[in-house]
Design a protein around this motif. Structure first.
Motif, PDB file in Angstrom:
ATOM      1  N   ASN A 121      23.273  -3.728 -13.586  1.00  0.00           N
ATOM      2  CA  ASN A 121      23.004  -3.688 -12.150  1.00  0.00           C
ATOM      3  C   ASN A 121      21.518  -3.627 -11.826  1.00  0.00           C
ATOM      4  OD1 ASN A 121      25.801  -3.630 -11.475  1.00  0.00           O
ATOM      5  ND2 ASN A 121      25.867  -1.444 -11.937  1.00  0.00           N
ATOM      6  N   ASN A 122      20.676  -3.685 -12.869  1.00  0.00           N
ATOM      7  CA  ASN A 122      19.223  -3.620 -12.670  1.00  0.00           C
ATOM      8  C   ASN A 122      18.687  -5.039 -12.456  1.00  0.00           C
ATOM      9  OD1 ASN A 122      16.357  -3.504 -13.137  1.00  0.00           O
ATOM     10  ND2 ASN A 122      16.669  -1.510 -14.104  1.00  0.00           N
ATOM     11  N   GLU A 123      18.202  -5.312 -11.249  1.00  0.00           N
ATOM     12  CA  GLU A 123      17.756  -6.660 -10.910  1.00  0.00           C
ATOM     13  C   GLU A 123      16.447  -7.041 -11.590  1.00  0.00           C
ATOM     14  OE1 GLU A 123      17.622  -6.984  -6.689  1.00  0.00           O
ATOM     15  OE2 GLU A 123      19.795  -6.777  -6.433  1.00  0.00           O
ATOM     16  N   ILE A 124      15.669  -6.058 -12.014  1.00  0.00           N
ATOM     17  CA  ILE A 124      14.405  -6.340 -12.699  1.00  0.00           C
ATOM     18  C   ILE A 124      14.652  -6.867 -14.108  1.00  0.00           C
ATOM     19  CG2 ILE A 124      12.278  -5.303 -13.604  1.00  0.00           C
ATOM     20  CD1 ILE A 124      12.397  -3.312 -11.289  1.00  0.00           C
ATOM     21  N   VAL A 125      15.665  -6.307 -14.763  1.00  0.00           N
ATOM     22  CA  VAL A 125      15.943  -6.650 -16.170  1.00  0.00           C
ATOM     23  C   VAL A 125      16.660  -7.994 -16.262  1.00  0.00           C
ATOM     24  CG1 VAL A 125      17.241  -5.976 -18.231  1.00  0.00           C
ATOM     25  CG2 VAL A 125      16.017  -4.242 -16.892  1.00  0.00           C
ATOM     26  N   ILE A 183       7.003  -8.722 -30.956  1.00  0.00           N
ATOM     27  CA  ILE A 183       6.883 -10.186 -30.861  1.00  0.00           C
ATOM     28  C   ILE A 183       8.028 -10.733 -30.021  1.00  0.00           C
ATOM     29  CG2 ILE A 183       6.932 -12.351 -32.159  1.00  0.00           C
ATOM     30  CD1 ILE A 183       5.641 -10.862 -34.485  1.00  0.00           C
ATOM     31  N   LEU A 184       9.230 -10.227 -30.247  1.00  0.00           N
ATOM     32  CA  LEU A 184      10.391 -10.673 -29.486  1.00  0.00           C
ATOM     33  C   LEU A 184      10.252 -10.300 -28.016  1.00  0.00           C
ATOM     34  CD1 LEU A 184      13.228 -11.913 -29.356  1.00  0.00           C
ATOM     35  CD2 LEU A 184      14.140  -9.674 -30.028  1.00  0.00           C
ATOM     36  N   ILE A 185       9.801  -9.076 -27.757  1.00  0.00           N
ATOM     37  CA  ILE A 185       9.631  -8.635 -26.366  1.00  0.00           C
ATOM     38  C   ILE A 185       8.606  -9.505 -25.643  1.00  0.00           C
ATOM     39  CG2 ILE A 185       8.838  -6.738 -24.898  1.00  0.00           C
ATOM     40  CD1 ILE A 185       9.937  -4.807 -27.049  1.00  0.00           C
ATOM     41  N   ASP A 186       7.481  -9.768 -26.301  1.00  0.00           N
ATOM     42  CA  ASP A 186       6.433 -10.607 -25.682  1.00  0.00           C
ATOM     43  C   ASP A 186       6.958 -12.018 -25.404  1.00  0.00           C
ATOM     44  OD1 ASP A 186       4.682  -8.499 -25.802  1.00  0.00           O
ATOM     45  OD2 ASP A 186       3.675  -9.168 -27.628  1.00  0.00           O
ATOM     46  N   TYR A 187       7.700 -12.567 -26.347  1.00  0.00           N
ATOM     47  CA  TYR A 187       8.230 -13.907 -26.175  1.00  0.00           C
ATOM     48  C   TYR A 187       9.202 -13.962 -24.984  1.00  0.00           C
ATOM     49  CZ  TYR A 187      11.031 -18.089 -27.085  1.00  0.00           C
ATOM     50  OH  TYR A 187      11.694 -19.286 -26.945  1.00  0.00           O
ATOM     51  N   LEU A 188      10.077 -12.973 -24.892  1.00  0.00           N
ATOM     52  CA  LEU A 188      11.084 -12.977 -23.828  1.00  0.00           C
ATOM     53  C   LEU A 188      10.468 -12.713 -22.452  1.00  0.00           C
ATOM     54  CD1 LEU A 188      13.915 -11.026 -25.674  1.00  0.00           C
ATOM     55  CD2 LEU A 188      13.861 -13.466 -25.159  1.00  0.00           C
ATOM     56  N   ASN A 189       9.292 -12.100 -22.420  1.00  0.00           N
ATOM     57  CA  ASN A 189       8.620 -11.831 -21.152  1.00  0.00           C
ATOM     58  C   ASN A 189       7.749 -12.988 -20.666  1.00  0.00           C
ATOM     59  OD1 ASN A 189       9.301  -9.293 -19.968  1.00  0.00           O
ATOM     60  ND2 ASN A 189       8.326  -8.252 -21.692  1.00  0.00           N
ATOM     61  N   GLN A 190       7.647 -14.059 -21.453  1.00  0.00           N
ATOM     62  CA  GLN A 190       6.835 -15.208 -21.044  1.00  0.00           C
ATOM     63  C   GLN A 190       7.471 -15.942 -19.875  1.00  0.00           C
ATOM     64  OE1 GLN A 190       6.179 -17.645 -24.509  1.00  0.00           O
ATOM     65  NE2 GLN A 190       4.864 -16.125 -25.494  1.00  0.00           N
ATOM     66  N   ILE A 195      12.049  -0.128 -20.543  1.00  0.00           N
ATOM     67  CA  ILE A 195      11.938  -1.429 -19.882  1.00  0.00           C
ATOM     68  C   ILE A 195      10.488  -1.885 -19.947  1.00  0.00           C
ATOM     69  CG2 ILE A 195      12.190  -2.701 -17.715  1.00  0.00           C
ATOM     70  CD1 ILE A 195      14.431  -0.811 -16.943  1.00  0.00           C
ATOM     71  N   ILE A 196      10.266  -3.041 -20.559  1.00  0.00           N
ATOM     72  CA  ILE A 196       8.943  -3.640 -20.658  1.00  0.00           C
ATOM     73  C   ILE A 196       8.999  -4.985 -19.954  1.00  0.00           C
ATOM     74  CG2 ILE A 196       7.091  -4.413 -22.203  1.00  0.00           C
ATOM     75  CD1 ILE A 196       9.840  -2.294 -23.665  1.00  0.00           C
ATOM     76  N   GLY A 197       8.385  -5.058 -18.798  1.00  0.00           N
ATOM     77  CA  GLY A 197       8.491  -6.277 -18.011  1.00  0.00           C
ATOM     78  C   GLY A 197       9.917  -6.479 -17.540  1.00  0.00           C
ATOM     79  N   SER A 198      10.498  -7.603 -17.943  1.00  0.00           N
ATOM     80  CA  SER A 198      11.893  -7.892 -17.574  1.00  0.00           C
ATOM     81  C   SER A 198      12.843  -7.665 -18.746  1.00  0.00           C
ATOM     82  CB  SER A 198      12.014  -9.341 -17.095  1.00  0.00           C
ATOM     83  OG  SER A 198      11.693 -10.248 -18.141  1.00  0.00           O
TER      84      SER A 198
END
Length: 272
Positions: free
Chosen positions: A91-95, A265-272, A50-53
Motif C-alpha cells: 500500500n506504499n505508493e513510494i515503493v 549495486i542492485l538497489i542503485d540499479y533499481l532506483n535508476q 526504504i532507499i528511494g523507491s
C-alpha cells in the motif's frame, strides 16, 4: 541484554546439571520473560528500509510462524510480522520494488503457505526480487519463500537450496523411567493421531504413528517441490534434495537468475 545470547545457548543447547525444582523455577522465569510486555525498539532492527523507491526486507535467522519477544531477541524471524510488512509495503505508493534479503537456514513449515500468498499479492503492484549476499545462505523454508520472487540474485559465495522437510522425534521414556517417573496417557481418537505427540514420554512410536508422521512430511515436501517447479521453470528433479548450490552453480541449475556481488549495486540499479 549483553549476555542474552550466551545465556540462551547454555540453557537450550548445553546439558544442565540442575535439580528438578530448579529447572521448574527456571522454566517459570523464562515463561514470564517471554510473556511480559517488552520495548524491543533498542534491540530489534526496523522491519524494512526504504532507499528511494526500493524497499529492503531482511529475512534472517530461524523462521517461525510467530515469535514471542524472547525469540525475537534471539534472532528468530516471525512470518506473521513479515506478512504484515508485505501488506504495508503493497500500500506504499513510494515503493516500486521490494527486495527480500535472505540470510536464513530456514525453519518451520507452519505459516509458509500464507506468506507465499502475501508475496504473490505484493507482486500484483510491485516488482519483487530475492537476494542472497556473500557468505549467507537461503535454505529450506527460506528458499521456499525466495522462489516466489520475480527473480533471484545471489553473490558468488552465497549458498541456496536445501529443498526438503523433516520431523525429529525424541524418545525420552527411558530417561524418565530411570528417574522414577511413570507416565500414563488418556487418549481419544485414532491411535496414530491422538498419541504420537505423547509417544516420546511413553515409549517408541508404533508403525501406524510413524506412517502418520511420514505422510505429513511427504505432503510438505511435495508442496515445497511443486512451488519450486512452478516458479523456477526447467528445474530438474535431481536438484530437489538437501543439496546447497553456490553462486554461479545455483544459476546453472536454475535456482537463481544472476550473480551479483553486492546488494547496494542492485538497489542503485533499481532506483535508476
Amino acid at each position: 541484554m549483553k549476555y542474552l545470547n550466551t545465556i540462551a545457548e547454555k540453557i537450550y543447547n548445553k546439558p544442565l546439571g540442575i535439580t528438578q525444582n530448579a529447572l521448574e523455577s527456571l522454566q517459570i522465569r523464562l515463561k514470564e520473560v517471554s510473556c511480559m510486555p517488552m520495548d524491543l525498539d533498542d534491540c530489534e532492527e526496523e522491519p524494512y528500509s526504504i532507499i528511494g523507491s526500493v524497499a529492503v526486507i531482511n529475512i534472517e535467522g530461524v523462521i517461525l510462524n510467530d515469535c514471542n519477544p524472547l525469540e525475537k531477541l534471539l534472532g528468530c524471524l516471525s512470518l506473521a510480522d513479515l506478512r504484515e510488512d508485505l501488506k504495508e509495503l503493497s500500500n506504499n505508493e513510494i515503493v516500486k520494488t521490494v527486495i527480500l534479503n535472505f540470510a536464513s537456514g530456514g525453519g518451520m513449515v507452519a505459516g509458509i503457505e500464507e506468506t507465499k500468498q502475501a508475496i504473490e499479492d505484493l507482486k500484483k503492484t510491485k516488482a519483487v526480487y530475492s537476494f542472497v549476499g556473500g557468505g549467507n545462505i537461503c535454505a529450506s523454508s527460506a528458499f521456499h519463500l525466495a522462489v516466489m520472487a520475480n527473480a533471484i540474485l545471489v553473490s558468488t559465495s552465497a549458498e541456496i537450496g536445501n529443498v526438503g522437510c523433516y520431523v525429529v522425534f525424541n524418545d525420552i521414556s527411558k530417561m524418565l523411567s530411570d528417574a522414577g517417573v511413570s507416565i500414563e496417557v488418556f487418549k481419544g481418537g485414532s491411535e496414530e493421531e491422538s498419541t504420537y505427540k505423547a509417544a516420546g514420554i511413553t515409549g517408541s512410536l508404533t508403525d501406524a504413528q510413524k506412517a502418520y508422521i511420514k505422510e505429513g512430511v511427504d505432503k510438505a515436501y511435495k508442496t515445497f517441490c511443486d512451488t519450486v517447479k512452478a516458479n523456477r521453470k526447467g528445474i530438474k528433479d535431481d536438484t530437489l534434495t538437501g543439496k546447497f548450490y553456490e553462486g554461479q552453480e545455483a544459476v546453472d541449475v536454475g535456482f537463481a537468475d544472476y550473480t551479483l556481488t553486492d546488494l547496494d549495486i542492485l538497489i542503485d540499479y533499481l532506483n535508476q
